[in-house]
Design a protein around this motif. Structure first.
Motif, PDB file in Angstrom:
ATOM      1  N   MET A   1      62.689  21.292  59.300  1.00 15.62           N
ATOM      2  CA  MET A   1      61.882  22.472  59.572  1.00 15.62           C
ATOM      3  C   MET A   1      61.629  22.957  58.315  1.00 15.62           C
ATOM      4  N   ALA A   2      60.149  23.377  58.004  1.00 20.50           N
ATOM      5  CA  ALA A   2      59.894  24.143  56.823  1.00 20.50           C
ATOM      6  C   ALA A   2      60.493  25.601  56.808  1.00 20.50           C
ATOM      7  N   SER A   3      60.561  26.057  55.894  1.00 19.08           N
ATOM      8  CA  SER A   3      61.274  27.496  55.713  1.00 19.08           C
ATOM      9  C   SER A   3      60.231  28.510  55.933  1.00 19.08           C
ATOM     10  N   ALA A   4      60.398  29.635  55.983  1.00 20.92           N
ATOM     11  CA  ALA A   4      59.538  30.648  56.284  1.00 20.92           C
ATOM     12  C   ALA A   4      58.773  31.061  54.931  1.00 20.92           C
ATOM     13  N   PRO A   5      57.589  31.605  54.901  1.00 20.92           N
ATOM     14  CA  PRO A   5      56.884  31.752  53.354  1.00 20.92           C
ATOM     15  C   PRO A   5      57.544  32.785  52.697  1.00 20.92           C
ATOM     16  N   ILE A   6      58.582  33.627  53.153  1.00 24.18           N
ATOM     17  CA  ILE A   6      59.489  34.481  52.435  1.00 24.18           C
ATOM     18  C   ILE A   6      60.857  34.305  52.708  1.00 24.18           C
ATOM     19  N   THR A   7      61.585  33.835  51.779  1.00 22.43           N
ATOM     20  CA  THR A   7      63.139  33.395  51.996  1.00 22.43           C
ATOM     21  C   THR A   7      63.674  34.405  50.824  1.00 22.43           C
ATOM     22  N   CYS A   8      65.073  34.427  51.093  1.00 22.48           N
ATOM     23  CA  CYS A   8      65.856  34.827  49.788  1.00 22.48           C
ATOM     24  C   CYS A   8      67.171  34.157  49.906  1.00 22.48           C
ATOM     25  N   HIS A   9      67.947  34.632  48.985  1.00 24.33           N
ATOM     26  CA  HIS A   9      69.362  34.053  48.521  1.00 24.33           C
ATOM     27  C   HIS A   9      70.218  35.043  47.871  1.00 24.33           C
ATOM     28  N   VAL A  10      71.307  35.118  48.342  1.00 23.78           N
ATOM     29  CA  VAL A  10      72.225  36.386  47.783  1.00 23.78           C
ATOM     30  C   VAL A  10      73.740  35.419  47.239  1.00 23.78           C
ATOM     31  N   LEU A  11      74.006  35.696  46.152  1.00 25.37           N
ATOM     32  CA  LEU A  11      75.282  35.442  45.448  1.00 25.37           C
ATOM     33  C   LEU A  11      76.183  36.479  45.216  1.00 25.37           C
ATOM     34  N   ASP A  12      77.401  36.407  45.378  1.00 24.24           N
ATOM     35  CA  ASP A  12      78.084  37.501  45.075  1.00 24.24           C
ATOM     36  C   ASP A  12      78.775  37.454  43.785  1.00 24.24           C
ATOM     37  N   THR A  13      78.412  38.087  42.788  1.00 22.14           N
ATOM     38  CA  THR A  13      79.211  37.869  41.522  1.00 22.14           C
ATOM     39  C   THR A  13      80.285  37.942  41.409  1.00 22.14           C
TER      40      THR A  13
ATOM     41  N   LYS B   1      48.215  36.871  49.018  1.00 20.45           N
ATOM     42  CA  LYS B   1      47.771  35.697  49.976  1.00 20.45           C
ATOM     43  C   LYS B   1      47.243  34.546  49.258  1.00 20.45           C
ATOM     44  N   GLY B   2      47.657  33.344  49.301  1.00 21.81           N
ATOM     45  CA  GLY B   2      47.225  32.308  48.952  1.00 21.81           C
ATOM     46  C   GLY B   2      47.923  31.730  47.722  1.00 21.81           C
ATOM     47  N   THR B   3      49.014  32.359  47.213  1.00 20.06           N
ATOM     48  CA  THR B   3      49.724  31.837  46.419  1.00 20.06           C
ATOM     49  C   THR B   3      51.094  31.194  46.850  1.00 20.06           C
ATOM     50  N   ARG B   4      51.770  30.517  46.175  1.00 15.73           N
ATOM     51  CA  ARG B   4      52.918  29.957  46.598  1.00 15.73           C
ATOM     52  C   ARG B   4      54.011  30.623  47.270  1.00 15.73           C
ATOM     53  N   HIS B   5      54.928  29.962  47.631  1.00 19.92           N
ATOM     54  CA  HIS B   5      56.171  30.457  48.718  1.00 19.92           C
ATOM     55  C   HIS B   5      57.140  31.522  47.743  1.00 19.92           C
TER      56      HIS B   5
ATOM     57  N   VAL C   1      74.456  39.951  43.321  1.00 18.99           N
ATOM     58  CA  VAL C   1      75.180  41.245  43.731  1.00 18.99           C
ATOM     59  C   VAL C   1      76.488  41.409  43.493  1.00 18.99           C
ATOM     60  N   GLY C   2      77.092  42.462  43.013  1.00 21.67           N
ATOM     61  CA  GLY C   2      78.496  42.773  42.717  1.00 21.67           C
ATOM     62  C   GLY C   2      78.489  44.274  43.240  1.00 21.67           C
ATOM     63  N   PRO C   3      79.897  44.705  43.571  1.00 15.29           N
ATOM     64  CA  PRO C   3      80.270  45.812  43.918  1.00 15.29           C
ATOM     65  C   PRO C   3      79.399  47.084  42.990  1.00 15.29           C
ATOM     66  N   TRP C   4      79.251  46.773  41.823  1.00 14.46           N
ATOM     67  CA  TRP C   4      78.641  47.896  41.093  1.00 14.46           C
ATOM     68  C   TRP C   4      77.254  47.577  40.306  1.00 14.46           C
ATOM     69  N   THR C   5      77.034  46.297  40.467  1.00 15.81           N
ATOM     70  CA  THR C   5      75.502  46.000  39.933  1.00 15.81           C
ATOM     71  C   THR C   5      74.753  45.051  40.780  1.00 15.81           C
ATOM     72  N   TYR C   6      73.559  44.769  40.370  1.00 16.44           N
ATOM     73  CA  TYR C   6      72.729  43.680  41.130  1.00 16.44           C
ATOM     74  C   TYR C   6      71.407  43.176  40.365  1.00 16.44           C
ATOM     75  N   THR C   7      71.175  42.184  40.350  1.00 12.94           N
ATOM     76  CA  THR C   7      69.960  41.676  39.751  1.00 12.94           C
ATOM     77  C   THR C   7      69.057  40.804  40.468  1.00 12.94           C
ATOM     78  N   THR C   8      67.969  40.770  40.371  1.00 10.97           N
ATOM     79  CA  THR C   8      66.828  39.957  41.148  1.00 10.97           C
ATOM     80  C   THR C   8      65.991  39.443  40.379  1.00 10.97           C
ATOM     81  N   TYR C   9      64.995  38.311  40.753  1.00 11.38           N
ATOM     82  CA  TYR C   9      63.985  37.822  40.002  1.00 11.38           C
ATOM     83  C   TYR C   9      63.005  37.028  41.249  1.00 11.38           C
ATOM     84  N   ARG C  10      62.012  36.702  40.717  1.00  7.51           N
ATOM     85  CA  ARG C  10      60.999  35.855  41.509  1.00  7.51           C
ATOM     86  C   ARG C  10      61.494  34.407  41.308  1.00  7.51           C
ATOM     87  N   GLY C  11      62.080  33.799  42.534  1.00  6.33           N
ATOM     88  CA  GLY C  11      62.399  32.494  42.312  1.00  6.33           C
ATOM     89  C   GLY C  11      61.534  31.521  42.799  1.00  6.33           C
ATOM     90  N   SER C  12      61.858  30.252  43.222  1.00  3.14           N
ATOM     91  CA  SER C  12      60.942  29.386  43.407  1.00  3.14           C
ATOM     92  C   SER C  12      61.218  28.557  44.539  1.00  3.14           C
TER      93      SER C  12
END
Length: 133
Positions: free
Chosen positions: A1-13, A111-115, A122-133
């Motif tokens: 099954m293909a994934s949704a057009p918008i997905t996310c991933h969370v790592l606990d630092t 609309k019309g661009t890639r996934h 994420v940590g208890p005192w910090t977080y960061t994010t970026y556009r993944g692929s």
């Protein structure tokens, strides 16, 4: 099954592991549909991260699917979306003090661009994010 057009991933630092069982809310903040069923706060979807800290599919909070929401836009149109991660409760359940009740990441989808994949470190005192692929 293909994934949704918008997905996310969370790592606990703090532990260096995936943030599994974390509640996530995806909301379209700029719907173009004029249906009365669309609330002023936007159309939302919810999910819980899997054992790898990922969300690949969303459960709609209304009768509209994620694809319905994306299909209302023309090629090249931008829409504004929000991802809210319930990190305060997640850390509290692990008996770890956390500065953030939730983390919200707002981003554009063209609309019309890639996934769209939104990784969050994420940590208890910090977080960061970026556009993944």
């Amino acid at each position: 099954m293909a994934s949704a057009p918008i997905t996310c991933h969370v790592l606990d630092t703090l532990s260096g592991t995936p943030a599994s069982n974390l509640n996530v809310l995806l909301t379209l903040l700029t719907p173009r549909l004029s249906f009365q069923e669309v609330p002023p706060s936007g159309v939302g979807f919810h999910a819980v991260t899997n054992e790898d800290g990922r969300v690949k599919e969303w459960i709609p909070n209304s009768k509209f699917s994620l694809q319905d929401m994306l299909d209302q836009f023309d090629h090249g149109d931008k829409s504004t979306w929000s991802l809210k991660f319930d990190v305060g409760k997640w850390y509290e359940e692990r008996r770890i003090s956390c500065f953030w009740p939730e983390i919200e990441v707002k981003f554009f989808v063209e609309k019309g661009t890639r996934h769209y994949h939104v990784p969050v470190l994420v940590g208890p005192w910090t977080y960061t994010t970026y556009r993944g692929s």
